[in-house]
Design an enzyme around this catalytic site. Structure first.
Site, PDB file in Angstrom:
ATOM      1  N   HIS A 134     -71.967 -22.422 -41.443  1.00 12.08           N
ATOM      2  CA  HIS A 134     -71.329 -23.746 -41.606  1.00 12.08           C
ATOM      3  C   HIS A 134     -71.409 -24.582 -40.321  1.00 12.08           C
ATOM      4  CE1 HIS A 134     -69.469 -21.836 -45.185  1.00 12.08           C
ATOM      5  NE2 HIS A 134     -69.319 -20.827 -44.349  1.00 12.08           N
TER       6      HIS A 134
ATOM      7  N   SER B 268     -86.666 -43.807 -23.703  1.00  8.29           N
ATOM      8  CA  SER B 268     -86.272 -44.997 -24.448  1.00  8.29           C
ATOM      9  C   SER B 268     -86.696 -46.229 -23.665  1.00  8.29           C
ATOM     10  CB  SER B 268     -84.753 -44.991 -24.635  1.00  8.29           C
ATOM     11  OG  SER B 268     -84.282 -46.308 -24.813  1.00  8.29           O
TER      12      SER B 268
ATOM     13  N   LYS C 217     -82.434 -41.704 -21.267  1.00  5.20           N
ATOM     14  CA  LYS C 217     -82.764 -40.941 -22.460  1.00  5.20           C
ATOM     15  C   LYS C 217     -83.977 -40.023 -22.318  1.00  5.20           C
ATOM     16  CE  LYS C 217     -81.486 -41.535 -26.176  1.00  5.20           C
ATOM     17  NZ  LYS C 217     -80.678 -41.246 -27.278  1.00  5.20           N
TER      18      LYS C 217
ATOM     19  N   GLU D 275     -88.258 -34.334 -34.308  1.00  9.87           N
ATOM     20  CA  GLU D 275     -87.858 -35.292 -35.349  1.00  9.87           C
ATOM     21  C   GLU D 275     -89.054 -35.660 -36.222  1.00  9.87           C
ATOM     22  OE1 GLU D 275     -85.630 -38.609 -33.470  1.00  9.87           O
ATOM     23  OE2 GLU D 275     -85.449 -37.186 -31.839  1.00  9.87           O
TER      24      GLU D 275
END
Ligand code: ARG
Length: 466
Positions: free
Chosen positions: A161, A282, A288, A295
């Protein structure tokens, strides 16, 4: 083309030229050009068959083979212009052959239809691509194995979970993917079996009016069986479905580990980090460092699953035998091939390069009470109370820790004693030790060092045999 410009190879019965929209919608050369080498390989063997059954002479066969070889070279050197009006790869190869060798070239399509030709080309293509994909899977399996071996003594939280559950060795986590991708490998091998049938000789659908030697063709092209039914051979795409399913299953595994890489490399976890070389920045936020590679693989998984769906939807209403809808199957097929190959390379690079941060894993284990079950088992063993009662007592201790913002390690001995007189001393700390927790797992396949070494040894045996 029958050399006369603008006339189709199939144009005999037509009086008017094809409309531009018909040519635009009908063409597949923009994507099936990637089948050129399979198409030519199939044509060479088809020509040998034509010679064997007396349709072309030895000299004609030599000239066809030489001509086809030249067409192949021209395509590889980008010298053959692809033209919409020639529809597909079959027509391009054939019309160029006729240009090169003249009349003899016009005999090549004897006893063959583009319907059995494309069915053959795709089977050859799937077989070629699977051999590349299998090698990429093997590279990934070896990488999981090596990283697991290196990190056998590092402990991380195992989750259910997405809540801290129990300590596991990093090797255990990594090897869980080894077995998953090994199943994917088997799935592709299964697909090879489904794909392993010679369909040429089926003609348009009914078979052909020549004694085509299908055994000879099968042998030359290395197919172990010959399809039983010519209607089935030109209409079904089960081998493509199998392949797309194998791709989807693999991508599901890839996507799940990518999701974990994304989460585990976030500031909230900091369990792992990817090297700069596999990260992006970024354009606005200077701080970043993003895991785009993971992804993108997660994103590509959607495409690959959609490709499987696309083919199922394409096939569901098609009456036997060949219908032109089937031309569209290749878009899904080619896209999945590309996505799977690039995803495997990207994932292998990440698994190879990612760094583990044991200290952060340890603090999550501590604040997540990861050894609470071990503490309950300790009570069961030492005072022989039923597990349910032990569970209750440890639950109380966790609740006190939570209210005082403490862990099982930092909570006061006085608070512990109030719940159980056995929550004291070395035994207590041994019961909640993270590393020891892993070694208390006795079952085959579990996270103890002994079981991990056993698992690694088995994996090594498998890798050695591959
Ligand atoms: N390009 C077609 C395909 O990919 C094969 C040609 C069959 N065409 C036809 N009109 N029967 O399926």
């Amino acid at each position: 083309m029958s050399v006369e410009t603008g006339k189709k190879l199939w144009g005999g019965r037509f009086e008017k030229p094809t409309a531009p929209i018909m040519e635009r919608i009908g063409e597949s050369i923009s994507f099936d050009k990637r089948l050129y080498s399979q198409d030519i390989r199939g044509s060479v063997v088809h020509a040998k068959n034509l010679h064997k059954i007396g349709v072309i002479t030895r000299e004609e066969l030599d000239s066809v083979i030489k001509g086809l070889q030249q067409v192949k070279e021209e395509i590889e050197k980008n010298q053959l212009p692809f033209r919409q009006e020639l529809e597909d790869i079959h027509m391009h190869v054939e019309s160029r052959l006729i240009e090169l060798i003249g009349e003899t070239g016009k005999k090549l399509h004897t006893g063959r239809s583009r319907n059995d030709q494309i069915a053959l080309d795709v089977r050859l293509y799937i077989r070629d691509e699977i051999s590349i994909i299998l090698q990429l899977i093997i590279n990934l399996l070896e990488t999981f194995y090596n990283r697991a071996k290196e990190n056998i003594d590092t402990v991380m939280p195992g989750y259910t979970h997405l809540q801290v559950a129990q300590p596991v060795r990093v090797s255990h986590y990594l090897m869980s993917y080894f077995w998953a991708f090994l199943r994917d490998k088997k799935q592709f091998e299964f697909t090879l079996g489904v794909n392993d049938e010679l369909v040429l000789g089926s003609g348009a659908l009914a078979g052909v009016n020549y004694p085509t030697d299908r055994e000879l063709i099968a042998k030359e092209l290395d197919f172990s069986s010959i399809s039983e039914n010519s209607i089935d051979s030109v209409s079904q795409r089960d081998h493509v479905l199998n392949f797309l399913f194998a791709c989807s299953q693999l991508m599901l595994h890839a996507s799940r580990i990518c999701e974990e890489i994304i989460i585990f490399s976030s500031q909230e976890f900091r369990f792992i980090s990817l090297p700069d070389s596999l990260s992006t920045g970024s354009s606005i936020m200077p701080q970043k460092k993003n895991p785009d590679i993971a992804e993108l693989i997660r994103g590509k998984t959607g495409r690959v699953i959609a490709n499987l769906n696309n083919l199922m939807i394409l096939l569901k209403g098609i009456p036997l035998a060949y219908n032109r809808d089937l031309q569209e199957d290749k878009i899904s097929l080619f896209d999945s091939v590309d996505q799977v190959k690039i995803a495997l390379e990207g994932l292998t690079a990440m698994v190879q390069e990612m760094k583990f941060h044991p200290e952060n894993m340890q603090s999550s284990l501590e604040i997540g009470f990861a050894t609470a079950t071990d503490l309950a088992d300790y009570l069961v063993n030492i005072i022989k109370i039923p597990f349910r009662e032990a569970h209750e007592l440890v639950g109380k201790l966790v609740s006190v820790c939570n209210s005082k913002n403490k862990t099982l390690y930092s909570i006061d001995v006085e608070d512990r004693k109030k719940i159980s007189e056995f929550f004291v001393g070395d035994k207590y700390f041994e019961a909640i030790s993270l590393l020891k927790s892993t070694d208390k797992k006795l079952t085959y396949g579990s996270t103890s060092k002994e079981r991990q070494l056993e698992q690694l040894e088995k994996a090594k045996m498998i890798l050695d045999l591959i």
